[in-house]
Design an enzyme around this catalytic site. Structure first.
Site, PDB file in Angstrom:
ATOM      1  N   GLU A 195      54.265  -7.411  40.800  1.00 34.75           N
ATOM      2  CA  GLU A 195      54.592  -6.966  42.302  1.00 34.75           C
ATOM      3  C   GLU A 195      53.078  -6.764  42.900  1.00 34.75           C
ATOM      4  OE1 GLU A 195      56.267  -5.249  40.052  1.00 34.75           O
ATOM      5  OE2 GLU A 195      58.448  -5.828  40.647  1.00 34.75           O
ATOM      6  N   HIS A 264      64.805   4.587  40.604  1.00 36.91           N
ATOM      7  CA  HIS A 264      65.278   3.374  41.221  1.00 36.91           C
ATOM      8  C   HIS A 264      65.853   4.206  42.897  1.00 36.91           C
ATOM      9  CE1 HIS A 264      64.567   1.141  37.787  1.00 36.91           C
ATOM     10  NE2 HIS A 264      64.992   0.190  38.414  1.00 36.91           N
TER      11      HIS A 264
HETATM   12  C1  LIG Z   1      58.123  -3.108  38.673  1.00 35.88           C
HETATM   13  C2  LIG Z   1      59.537  -3.418  38.498  1.00 35.88           C
HETATM   14  N1  LIG Z   1      59.938  -4.645  38.963  1.00 35.88           N
HETATM   15  C3  LIG Z   1      61.123  -5.197  38.971  1.00 35.88           C
HETATM   16  C4  LIG Z   1      61.976  -4.343  38.461  1.00 35.88           C
HETATM   17  C5  LIG Z   1      63.453  -5.102  38.452  1.00 35.88           C
HETATM   18  N2  LIG Z   1      63.675  -5.305  36.861  1.00 35.88           N
HETATM   19  C6  LIG Z   1      64.363  -4.752  36.181  1.00 35.88           C
HETATM   20  S1  LIG Z   1      64.503  -5.278  34.654  1.00 35.88           S
HETATM   21  C7  LIG Z   1      63.657  -6.919  34.883  1.00 35.88           C
HETATM   22  C8  LIG Z   1      63.476  -7.805  33.888  1.00 35.88           C
HETATM   23  C9  LIG Z   1      62.478  -7.484  32.906  1.00 35.88           C
HETATM   24  O1  LIG Z   1      62.725  -8.616  31.876  1.00 35.88           O
HETATM   25  P1  LIG Z   1      61.861  -8.449  30.443  1.00 35.88           P
HETATM   26  O2  LIG Z   1      60.694  -7.640  30.640  1.00 35.88           O
HETATM   27  O3  LIG Z   1      61.934  -9.455  29.665  1.00 35.88           O
HETATM   28  O4  LIG Z   1      63.044  -7.370  29.701  1.00 35.88           O
HETATM   29  P2  LIG Z   1      64.353  -7.636  29.474  1.00 35.88           P
HETATM   30  O5  LIG Z   1      65.241  -7.106  30.246  1.00 35.88           O
HETATM   31  O6  LIG Z   1      64.555  -8.895  28.869  1.00 35.88           O
HETATM   32  O7  LIG Z   1      64.525  -6.641  28.017  1.00 35.88           O
HETATM   33  C10 LIG Z   1      63.647  -6.844  36.434  1.00 35.88           C
HETATM   34  C11 LIG Z   1      62.707  -7.734  37.245  1.00 35.88           C
HETATM   35  C12 LIG Z   1      61.704  -3.194  37.662  1.00 35.88           C
HETATM   36  N3  LIG Z   1      62.736  -2.323  37.147  1.00 35.88           N
HETATM   37  N4  LIG Z   1      60.497  -2.800  37.965  1.00 35.88           N
END
Ligand SMILES: Cc1ncc(C[n+]2csc(CCOP(=O)(O)OP(=O)(O)O)c2C)c(N)n1
Ligand SMILES: [Mg+2]
Lengths: 462, 355
Positions: A195, A264
Site C-alpha cells: 500500500e 478491520h
Molecule cells: C495491509 C493489508 N493489505 C491488504 C490486506 C487484505 N489481505 C488480507 S490477506 C491478503 C493476501 C495475503 O496473502 P499472503 O501473504 O500470501 O498470505 P496467505 O493468505 O496466502 O496466507 C490480503 C491482500 C490486509 N489484510 N492488509
C-alpha cells in the site's frame, strides 16, 4: 559601499550565540571561504566563513561577546579602495525582517470574520436538475461506483485504476467488475500488497499528469500508506506554490464491516477530514455514489472517497442521464422536517432514516441532512436547517472523540449559537476498538434507539 | 495467468538453494535438502498433530457455514506440515507470531482446541474473551504473539520479539511467519535490515502457498524465490519442501541453531499450498480444480506420513483410524463447547482498552 557581516544562524532554531573568537583582525585581507570567526551555540562551535572579498574595516562585536543576536552586524568589510572612514556614514543596517509575521493571521472561525487572509469561500453549485420524465434505474451502490469509473475512463484516457485484486479478480468486493475486460491491463492494474508503495506511485503518476484512482481493498490498509496520502498527495499543491498538484482519488470501503474485528473495522472520515488539501467524500445512496465519484475523478485535488462494504449491495434509484455529476461540498436535505435536524453521512444515514420514521410516529418531524462531503463541509445547509429547527443531533459510526459530529457541534455553536434551543448531541460508535463477538459488536455500534433518545433529549420530549 | 518465472514447486527435486552472501557467516548448505529421520513415535506424533489441525479447520469451516463463526475465517488446510515441523524444532521459550491464517499455529503451540474454537464463535471463554476472533488471538503462556490482520505487520513485530531476546540475552529465537503476498510489503525489508544489522535471533518463515488472495506469486513478485529476498541484506535463505514435515523440521532445526548461536536472522521459504479459498468467501476461480487436486493427491502432508507409517509397518490402518477417531472427538468436543459457551458479558465492551 562597506559590507556588513552579520551574525549567522547556524541551526533552524538558533536565535543568538557567543562570538568566541576572531580569526582575522582589522586591516586583514579576506577572500570568500576564509574562516573569520568562531561562534559557539548551545549545541556546537561553528566557524564563520567570509562570503565576500575585501579588507576587514571594523570588528563591531568584540571577541567573547555572549548573546549576540542572529543577524546583528558583527564586522564591516571594506571593498576596493574604501577607507575605514566610510563606516558609519551609512545608516545602521536594519535587522532583516524575519519571514514570520509578528503573529499569524487568525484563521477565521466563521465566514463573517473578514480577515484578509481568510480562505475564499467557494460558492458551491446545487445539484443539477434532473429533467422531468428522466428514467430512474434501481442500481446498487456497487454498480453505481463501477459505472462512474467506467464512464470517466471512457471519457478520459488519463484515468486509470490500480489496487490489490482490482483487475483479474474483478475487485475484492467486485467494485471493478468488468473494467479489466473493457479497458485492458494497461488501465486496470493489479498491484502487489504494498500500500505505501503503490499510493506513492499513484501520487507520482498524478504529479506527472495522469488521473489515478487508487483502490484500497479497505481503508484499514490505507493506514500503511498514510504518509503518501497526507504528506505527498495533500500538501503538494501548497508546497509547490500551486505549480503541481495530485489529481488522485483514493477509494475503497471504510468503516465497520461485519464481525471482522478491531483491525478491520473503523471509520476514517474524521481522520482525513482533519487534513487541509484533501477533499473527503462519503456517499450514502447509489446516485450520490455515482455523481460524486465522477466529480472526484474530475477534481484537480486529491480526494478521499469513503465507501461502505455494507452499503455496496443496497439498491437506490439512479437517474438515467448521459453525464450525471454532483457538486463536491454540497450536503443534501434527505428529508425535510421542522422539529429537529439530524446530520449524518454514509452508513450513519441508515440509523438517521429509520429513527426519523419512528419519530414521525411519535409526532416529531425530523429533518435529515446527508452531508455527502465531509471536507469541505457544507455549513450553510446545516445552519439554515438549525435556524429552522433549533435542535441538532449528529449520527456516525466512527469513534466519538474528535469526530465529524463534534466538529459540526463546534461550528454550529460558534456560528449559530443564538438559534440553538438545546445542546447539540452527537451519536457515535463507542469509545472502544471494534470487538469480534456478535453481541459486543452490536453494542459498539450506534443504533436507532440511541438516535431516537438523542432527538427526544434535544426536543425535551419524554 | 502468466507463467511463474522462477517458479518454486513443492516437489523435492532441486528445491534446495543456498544464498550466496558476502557476509562471513555461511549457513550450512544442507538446509532445505536434508530430511530429518523420524522414528515411529515422531511420525505418529507428527501425524496426529497435523490431523488435529486439519480436522479442526474442517470443523471451523462447517461452523462458519452454520453461522457460528462470522467475519473472516482463513483456513490452514494443506499447509499443516509447515507449522507442525517448525514447532518440533522450537525450544520452550521461542516465540511464534503470524498473520490471520493462524488456527494451526495456535494448536501447534499447544493452545487448546476449546479455547481457540470458542474464540472463533466469539464466546467469553475464547482466548480473547470473544473480542479478537479468528484473526486476533494470543497466548502469553504459550509464547504465541498473534494473530494479526494487517498483511506484513507481524514481520516487524516478530523482529521486535527477536530484539527483546537479544536485549535480555535469553537464548530464545523469534519465529516469524508471513505469506508470499506479505513478502512484498516494505516493512518486511526494513525489518530484514535491522535484524541482520543487529544480529537478531529471528527465523523468518515465508509460507509460500503460491497465492495471495487471488494473485499468484508470479503476478505480484519480481523475484519469486522468496528465500533470496534477504540477499541484499546478507541474510541467508533456503527453500524447503513445506509439504514434508521431516524436511521442515530439519531445516527449522538448522535455522534455529543458526539464529540461536548469534549468527543473526535466516529465511526459510516453505513451498506449500492452500487447498481452500483465501477465506470462506473466496470462490477461488483463479486456479484450476486440477491444480488443487494434483497437490492433494500427490503432495498431501498428512497422506505422506500415513503412507510411510503403513509402508514401514509402524502402524496399521486400524491404529491410524483410531488416531483419527480420537482427533475427531477432540475437535467435536471443542465445537460443542464453542457453541454452548455464553457470549461475553456486555460489560466486557469496556474492559482491556487501557491498563
Ligand atoms: C495491509 C493489508 N493489505 C491488504 C490486506 C487484505 N489481505 C488480507 S490477506 C491478503 C493476501 C495475503 O496473502 P499472503 O501473504 O500470501 O498470505 P496467505 O493468505 O496466502 O496466507 C490480503 C491482500 C490486509 N489484510 N492488509
Ligand atoms: Mg499466500
Amino acid at each position: 559601499m562597506p559590507i556588513d557581516i552579520l551574525m549567522p544562524a547556524l541551526s533552524p532554531t538558533m536565535e543568538e550565540g557567543t562570538l568566541s573568537k576572531w580569526l582575522k583582525k582589522e586591516g586583514d585581507q579576506v577572500t570568500s571561504g576564509d574562516v573569520i570567526a568562531e561562534i559557539e551555540t548551545d549545541k556546537a562551535t561553528m566557524e564563520v566563513e567570509a562570503v565576500d572579498e575585501g579588507t576587514i574595516g571594523k570588528l563591531v562585536v568584540p571577541e567573547g561577546s555572549e548573546g549576540v543576536k542572529v543577524n546583528a552586524v558583527i564586522a564591516v568589510l571594506l571593498t576596493d579602495g574604501e577607507s575605514a572612514d566610510a563606516i558609519g556614514s551609512e545608516k545602521p543596517a536594519e535587522q532583516p525582517k524575519s519571514s514570520e509575521p509578528e503573529s499569524a493571521p487568525a484563521e477565521p472561525q466563521s465566514a463573517s470574520d473578514a480577515v484578509p487572509a481568510a480562505p475564499v469561500a467557494a460558492s458551491v453549485p446545487s445539484d443539477p436538475d434532473i429533467p422531468e420524465g428522466t428514467e430512474m434505474v434501481p442500481t446498487t451502490v456497487r454498480e453505481a461506483l463501477r459505472d462512474a469509473m467506467a464512464e470517466e475512463m471512457r471519457a478520459d484516457g488519463d484515468v486509470f485504476i490500480m489496487g490489490e485484486e482490482v483487475a483479474e479478480y474483478q475487485g475484492a468486493y467486485k467494485i471493478t467488475q468488468g473494467l479489466l475486460q473493457e479497458f485492458g491491463a494497461r488501465r486496470v492494474v493489479d498491484t502487489p500488497i504494498t500500500e505505501h508503495g503503490f499510493a506513492g506511485v499513484g501520487v507520482g503518476a498524478a504529479m506527472a499528469g495522469l488521473k489515478p484512482i487508487v483502490e484500497f481493498m479497505t481503508f484499514n490498509f490505507a493506514m500503511q500508506a498514510m504518509d503518501q496520502i497526507i504528506n505527498s498527495a495533500a500538501k503538494t499543491h501548497y508546497m509547490s506554490g500551486g505549480q503541481m498538484s495530485a489529481p488522485i482519488v483514493f477509494r475503497g470501503p471504510n468503516g465497520a464491516a461485519a464481525r471482522v474485528g478491531a483491525q478491520h473495522s473503523q471509520c476514517f472520515a474524521a481522520w482525513y477530514s482533519h487534513i487541509p488539501g484533501l477533499t473527503v467524500i462519503a456517499p450514502y445512496g447509489a446516485a450520490d455514489a455515482k455523481g460524486l465519484l465522477k466529480a472526484a475523478i474530475r477534481s484537480p485535488n486529491p480526494v478521499i472517497f469513503l465507501e461502505n462494504e455494507i452499503l455496496y449491495g443496497h439498491t437506490f434509484d439512479v437517474p438515467k442521464m448521459d453525464d450525471f455529476v454532483l457538486p463536491i461540498g454540497k450536503a443534501r436535505i434527505h428529508r425535510a422536517g421542522k422539529d429537529v435536524t439530524i446530520v449524518s453521512f454514509g452508513i450513519g444515514m441508515n440509523y438517521a432514516v429509520k429513527a426519523a420514521d419512528e419519530l414521525a410516529g411519535m409526532g416529531i418531524d425530523a429533518e435529515i441532512i446527508d452531508l455527502r462531503t465531509i471536507r469541505p463541509m457544507d455549513m450553510p445547509t446545516i445552519i439554515e436547517s438549525v435556524k429552522k429547527t433549533g435542535r441538532l443531533v449528529t449520527v456516525e459510526e466512527g469513534f466519538p472523540q474528535s469526530s465529524v459530529g463534534t466538529e459540526i457541534a463546534t461550528r454550529v455553536m460558534q456560528q449559530a449559537f443564538d438559534y440553538l434551543d438545546a445542546p447539540v448531541l452527537t451519536v457515535a460508535g463507542k469509545d472502544v476498538p471494534m470487538p469480534y463477538a456478535a453481541n459486543l459488536e452490536k453494542l459498539a455500534l450506534p443504533n436507532v434507539d440511541e438516535v431516537i433518545a438523542a432527538v427526544k433529549a434535544v426536543t425535551y420530549t419524554a | 495467468m502468466a507463467p511463474r518465472k522462477n517458479a518454486a514447486s513443492p516437489n523435492r527435486s532441486g528445491v534446495a538453494k543456498t544464498t550466496k552472501t558476502r557476509s562471513a557467516k555461511t549457513a550450512k548448505p544442507v538446509i532445505g535438502t536434508e530430511i530429518a529421520e523420524f522414528d515411529r513415535d515422531q511420525e505418529i506424533a507428527a501425524y496426529r498433530e497435523m490431523l488435529l489441525i486439519r480436522r479442526f479447520e474442517e470443523k471451523a469451516g462447517q461452523l462458519y457455514g452454520m453461522g457460528f463463526i462470522g467475519g473472516f475465517c482463513h483456513l490452514y488446510i494443506g499447509q499443516e506440515a509447515v507449522v507442525s515441523g517448525i514447532k518440533l524444532a522450537m525450544k520452550d521459550g521461542d516465540q511464534m507470531i503470524t498473520a490471520y491464517r493462524d488456527h494451526g499455529h495456535m494448536l501447534a503451540c499447544g493452545m487448546t482446541p476449546r479455547g481457540v474454537m470458542a474464540e472463533l464463535t466469539g464466546r467469553q471463554s475464547g482466548y480473547s474473551h470473544g473480542k479478537g476472533g479468528s484473526m486476533h488471538m494470543f497466548s502469553k503462556e504459550k509464547h504465541f504473539y498473534g494473530g494479526h490482520g494487517i498483511v506484513g505487520a507481524q514481520v516487524s513485530l516478530g523482529t521486535g520479539l527477536g530484539f527483546a531476546n537479544r536485549y535480555s540475552d535469553n537464548g530464545n529465537v523469534s519465529v516469524v511467519f508471513y505469506g508470499d503476498g506479505a513478502s512484498n510489503q516494505g516493512q518486511v525489508y526494513e525489518s530484514f535490515n535491522m535484524a541482520e544489522l543487529w544480529d537478531l535471533p529471528v527465523v523468518f518463515i515465508v509460507e509460500n502457498n503460491r497465492y495471495a488472495m487471488g494473485t499468484s506469486v508470479s503476478r505480484a513478485s519480481a523475484q519469486t524465490d522468496f528465500s533470496q529476498r534477504g540477499v541484499s541484506f546478507n541474510i541467508p535463505g533456503h527453500q524447503v519442501d513445506g509439504m514434508d514435515v521431516r524436511a521442515v523440521k530439519a531445516a527449522a532445526e538448522a535455522a534455529l541453531e543458526h539464529s540461536r548461536s548469534g549468527k543473526g536472522p535466516i529465511i526459510l521459504e516453505m513451498l506449500t499450498y492452500r487447498y481452500r479459498g483465501h477465506s470462506m468467501s473466496d470462490p477461488a476461480k483463479y486456479r484450476s480444480k486440477d491444480e488443487v487436486q494434483k497437490m492433494r493427491s500427490e503432495h498431501d502432508p498428512i497422506e505422506q506420513v500415513k503412507v510411510r507409517l503403513l509402508e514401514k509397518g509402524w502402524a496399521s490402518e486400524d491404529e491410524l483410524k483410531a488416531i483419527d477417531k480420537s482427533v475427531r472427538e477432540i475437535v467435536a468436543d471443542s465445537a460443542e463447547y464453542a457453541q454452548n459457551e455464553p457470549e461475553p458479558d456486555p460489560s466486557e465492551l469496556y474492559t482491556d482498552i487501557v491498563l
